[in-house]
Structures are given as structure tokens and as C-alpha cells.
Design an enzyme around this catalytic site. Structure first.
Site, PDB file in Angstrom:
ATOM      1  N   TYR A 152       0.859  -1.187   0.000  1.00 21.97           N
ATOM      2  CA  TYR A 152       0.000   0.000   0.000  1.00 21.97           C
ATOM      3  C   TYR A 152       0.895   1.236   0.000  1.00 21.97           C
ATOM      4  CZ  TYR A 152      -3.488   3.415   1.629  1.00 21.97           C
ATOM      5  OH  TYR A 152      -4.316   4.500   1.752  1.00 21.97           O
ATOM      6  N   ASP A 246       9.252   2.405  -0.218  1.00 22.41           N
ATOM      7  CA  ASP A 246       8.237   3.001   0.640  1.00 22.41           C
ATOM      8  C   ASP A 246       8.483   2.488   2.054  1.00 22.41           C
ATOM      9  OD1 ASP A 246       6.089   3.697   2.123  1.00 22.41           O
ATOM     10  OD2 ASP A 246       4.571   3.032   0.681  1.00 22.41           O
ATOM     11  N   LYS A 273       4.531   8.051   9.122  1.00 21.31           N
ATOM     12  CA  LYS A 273       4.106   7.385  10.360  1.00 21.31           C
ATOM     13  C   LYS A 273       4.980   7.769  11.554  1.00 21.31           C
ATOM     14  CE  LYS A 273       1.438   3.818   8.153  1.00 21.31           C
ATOM     15  NZ  LYS A 273       0.052   3.618   8.499  1.00 21.31           N
TER      16      LYS A 273
HETATM   17  N1  PMP Z   1       2.878   3.677   2.586  1.00 24.81           N
HETATM   18  C1  PMP Z   1       2.701   2.700   3.481  1.00 24.81           C
HETATM   19  C2  PMP Z   1       3.631   1.535   3.485  1.00 24.81           C
HETATM   20  C3  PMP Z   1       1.645   2.764   4.391  1.00 24.81           C
HETATM   21  O1  PMP Z   1       1.442   1.764   5.260  1.00 24.81           O
HETATM   22  C4  PMP Z   1       0.793   3.897   4.366  1.00 24.81           C
HETATM   23  C5  PMP Z   1      -0.357   4.041   5.351  1.00 24.81           C
HETATM   24  N2  PMP Z   1      -0.874   2.905   5.874  1.00 24.81           N
HETATM   25  C6  PMP Z   1       1.027   4.886   3.420  1.00 24.81           C
HETATM   26  C7  PMP Z   1       2.083   4.761   2.549  1.00 24.81           C
HETATM   27  C8  PMP Z   1       0.163   6.104   3.341  1.00 24.81           C
HETATM   28  O2  PMP Z   1       0.414   6.939   4.403  1.00 24.81           O
HETATM   29  P1  PMP Z   1      -0.700   8.005   4.874  1.00 24.81           P
HETATM   30  O3  PMP Z   1      -1.832   7.207   5.443  1.00 24.81           O
HETATM   31  O4  PMP Z   1       0.029   8.842   5.877  1.00 24.81           O
HETATM   32  O5  PMP Z   1      -1.096   8.776   3.667  1.00 24.81           O
END
Ligand code: PMP
Length: 437
Positions: A152, A246, A273
Site C-alpha cells: 500500500y 516506501d 508514520k
Molecule cells: N505507505 C505505506 C507503506 C503505508 O502503510 C501507508 C499508510 N498505511 C502509506 C504509505 C500512506 O500513508 P498516509 O496514510 O500517511 O497517507
């Protein structure tokens, strides 16, 4: 203290609070996983969070393993962060101008992540990933990207379909995604290096970037197969493709991220995060020649009213100070993760269950799926959803708050005490026989 006398209102009953939430918030939530659909119930509405605990609106306390879906690493409401945030608020919450604390934070992150030669702060992981891909397109003048099923990368159009737990959108206009966007995104199975190789050979000069969660936390916890990341790195180099890690989950949670763990240098890294110490702060950064593409010096636009605002930056400094003040910080997290994982493994063995427990630092997970740990999203989907729903409720009744989806995982903080973990294990020993298929 486990509150096994809980009589939580579970199941399809709609509490007054949830009914009220559903009248004003679409689906009663601001992010879909919170609605608890995969466990078939409304999840507790949370009122307060302190240390390893959350308190719901009815006064029930739980040991928390959601931890904001990853941001909380010191424990909820850590006073070191709260005090710095209050100080920053007193000096102005948003300037709309560069300030030196933001520069100092960039310098600290560059020291932690040697692959980052320059960076930019944004507010969410979504923005970080979205802009990382845009930069790769500008650099390569190619349109398509490769990503992996089950990973994700936020909720921009090109990231939401076939993207695991957080987004079960289909690649259709019904999901609000255009054919043009779908056309530009190739989604491959995680850990399948042959698929990557085949695709790059078959589409020479078409692929701008590969974006990957180097350790995936959005289809349960799925570790990279041996040499998978190394091979992706090599292939990207050979084919002139930008490699984006990511590390929104893994970045600060693992210290220098998965890139330090596996000794791989991505071209761009996305952070989020935990970076903000509980406040919304994210970043993307990497090779200097790529970051030079950003406006105002280059053609790639990116902006943000709240990007790098002094309050979130202050929280990040407080968080980094806390980490650096304890030389054993990550060793402690690892030990806690291992205590929980080993305890779960012992219980599985005692109960003759062969659900594999996966642990990486302070991330712990198992799925109701027999055999070896899953390697990709298809295998993750084989996990028994009813068993997890039963397990979720049985744990909730015993005072343990798990994520309301098996595709999420358990996050620990340094505030989770050994007693918390042991109480969780005692609850799991009771809950698992009630849950397993
Ligand atoms: N990348 C990863 C690996 C994530 O787990 C998430 C959120 N769960 C995101 C991007 C997106 O981050 P945000 O919810 O702060 O937009």
C-alpha cells in the site's frame, strides 16, 4: 491487568455513539479500516490513549496493538513529545516559510538514511509516494510504474487498486480510477523476481519506477524473500528504472529502515508514520540529481500548506531525541517483539496449530493460514477471515485491542511492558482455541 470481565457490546449492535458517528462521518469513519468490516463489528470508539493503553468511550481499557497503524513508537501521549509540541504551538503553528528546525530535522534524517542526499517534508505518506513517482517520471521521461500486489502506498489514484489491506479498490471507474491511470500501473506479485525481470525486459524504456514496501506491512507482515530486494535493485540499475522504497511503516520503526537491514540503497525513500512522533509528518528524499527535479529548481511541482510545519517538526525532534537518549532503544523494541512472537509460537505449538508467527523488530503478526509464512498477497488472502474475526473479538473481550483486519499487523512500542505482553499471551492462549478453524 487484563479485564477479562469485559462485556463489550459486540456484533452488529449499533451503540448510540456509533449511530451518531455514522450520521455525520461517511461510514462513521475517516479511514475505512476503522469501521471494522473484516471482523463484522463496530470497533471501540477511543477516547484517550496513554502509554501502551487506549481507553474507549465507555471507559474500557485495552492493551493497544494498533498504535495508530504504526506511528506510535514511544507509547501514546509521551510527555517528551507533548511538551515540545506545546512549546512549538506557543511560538506559532504554521509559518508558510522555511525555518531552521526543519532544516535541522532534514540533516538528522540524512544522517540516519545515507541514501537520502536531499529531502522534502510533506504531511502524509500518500503525498510522499505520489511525488516520488512523479519525480521518477520526470527523470526517466517514462510513464509506467511497477508496484506489487498487497503493498500500500497511499490513496492517490494510481496506488489504490490491488493494494492490500488498506485499499481493496478494484481497478475500475467504479472505484473512481480512470483507464488512463490503470494503463500506467503494472501490478506484480510481491517476491516474484521473475515477474519483475520479465516485465522489465518486455517493456524496455517504458518503466519509470518500481515502488515497493521493502518489508510489507499491508498484507499482514510479509518479509522479502532472500535476494528479492537485491535483485530488484540490480534490475532497476540495469534498466534505468528508479527504485523507490516506501518505508512509511519501516523507516523510523526499524531505525535506519529496511534499507539498513538489507544494506540496499534505493534511489528515493518515502518516510512517514513514526517520523512525526505521533503527529502527521512524512518525507521523501533520495538521490540529489532526482531531488533537483523539484520546483522551483526543476519542472516537478509539489507543495503543501502544512509541509514541514514547526509543530510536527518539533514532535519529530522530540521523538528522535528520545530515541538517541536511549542507546538500547531499538534493542528494547526487538526484545519486546521477540517476547511476543516467541510466546505466540509457544502457544501455537502447545495447541498444535501451525499458523506461522512472523516478527521483525516491533512488528509481529500471524495469519490464520497453515504452513509457511505467506510470500505474497494471493497467499495472504487464503487466511481464514472468520477465524480472525472470532480471535479479534475474543481478544477484545480480554482487554487486547488488535487491528480489525487480518491484513494489518501488531505494532509494539517501548511503552508495552513485559507484563502487557504476558497478559496478551495469556489472552491469546484462551482466545486461539475459540478461533482456530
Ligand atoms: N505507505 C505505506 C507503506 C503505508 O502503510 C501507508 C499508510 N498505511 C502509506 C504509505 C500512506 O500513508 P498516509 O496514510 O500517511 O497517507
Amino acid at each position: 491487568m487484563i479485564v477479562s470481565e469485559h462485556t463489550t457490546a459486540l456484533g452488529p449492535e449499533l451503540s448510540d455513539a456509533w449511530a451518531r458517528a455514522r450520521r455525520s462521518l461517511a461510514g462513521g469513519v475517516d479511514s475505512p479500516v476503522r469501521a471494522g468490516l473484516p471482523v463484522g463489528a463496530y470497533t471501540p470508539l477511543i477516547d484517550q490513549a496513554h502509554g501502551s493503553r487506549v481507553l474507549d468511550t465507555e471507559g474500557r481499557e485495552y492493551i493497544d496493538y494498533i498504535c495508530g497503524y504504526g506511528p506510535i513508537l514511544l507509547g501514546h501521549a509521551d510527555p517528551r513529545v507533548s511538551e515540545r509540541v506545546a512549546q512549538a504551538m506557543a511560538d506559532g503553528a504554521v509559518f508558510g516559510a522555511t525555518h531552521l528546525e526543519e532544516v535541522r530535522l532534514a540533516e538528522r534524517l540524512m544522517a540516519l538514511f545515507p541514501s537520502i542526499e536531499q529531502l522534502r517534508f510533506v504531511t502524509t505518506g500518500t503525498e510522499a509516494c505520489m511525488t516520488a513517482v512523479r519525480l521518477a517520471r520526470s527523470l526517466t521521461r517514462r510513464e509506467k510504474i511497477i508496484r506489487f500486489e498487497g503493498c500500500y502506498h497511499g490513496h492517490s489514484d494510481e496506488m489504490i487498486f490491488s493494494a492490500g489491506a488498506s485499499s481493496l479498490s478494484s481497478p475500475t471507474l467504479a472505484s473512481g480510477v480512470t483507464g488512463g491511470v490503470i494503463h500506467d500501473v503494472l501490478v506484480l506479485p510481491y517476491n516474484d523476481i521473475f515477474a519483475v525481470d520479465r516485465t522489465l525486459r518486455g517493456r524496455r524504456n517504458e518503466i519509470a519506477a518500481i515502488i515497493v514496501e521493502p518489508i510489507c506491512g499491508n498484507m499482514g507482515l510479509c518479509l522479502p524473500a532472500p535476494k528479492f530486494l537485491e535483485s530488484v535493485r540490480d534490475l532497476c540499475r540495469s534498466f534505468g528504472v528508479v527504485l523507490i522504497f516506501d518505508e512509511v511503516i519501516t523507516g523510523l520503526r526499524l531505525g535506519g529502515g529496511a534499507q539498513a537491514l538489507y544494506a540496499i540503497r534505493p534511489d528515493i525513500t518515502c518516510l512517514g508514520k513514526a517520523l512525526g512522533g505521533g503527529l502527521p509528518l512524512a518525507a521523501f528524499g533520495g538521490r540529489g540529481d532526482i531531488m533537483a527535479k523539484l520546483a522551483p529548481e526543476g519542472p516537478v511541482f509539489q507543495g503543501g500548506t502544512f509541509s514541514g510545519n514547526p509543530v510536527c517538526v518539533a514532535a519529530a525532534h522530540a521523538f528522535l531525541d528520545a530515541i538517541y537518549s536511549d542507546p538500547n532503544f531499538y534493542a528494547t523494541l526487538e526484545r519486546k517483539g521477540r517476547r511476543l512472537a516467541d510466546g505466540l509460537r509457544r502457544i501455537m505449538a502447545d495447541l498444535r496449530l501451525d499458523y506461522p508467527v512472523v516478527q521483525c523488530g516491533s512488528m509481529v503478526d500471524f495469519m490464520f493460514r497453515h504452513g509457511q509464512p505467506h510470500q505474497n498477497f494471493r497467499q495472504a488472502q487464503e487466511a481464514n477471515a472468520q477465524s480472525y474475526a472470532r480471535y479479534y473479538h475474543a481478544m477484545l473481550q480480554r482487554g487486547v485491542l488488535l487491528p480489525p483486519s487480518q491484513m494489518e499487523l501488531m505494532f509494539l512500542t517501548v511503552a508495552h511492558s513485559d507484563a502487557d505482553i504476558d497478559a496478551t499471551l495469556a489472552a491469546a492462549r484462551e482466545a486461539l482455541p475459540l478461533s482456530a478453524a
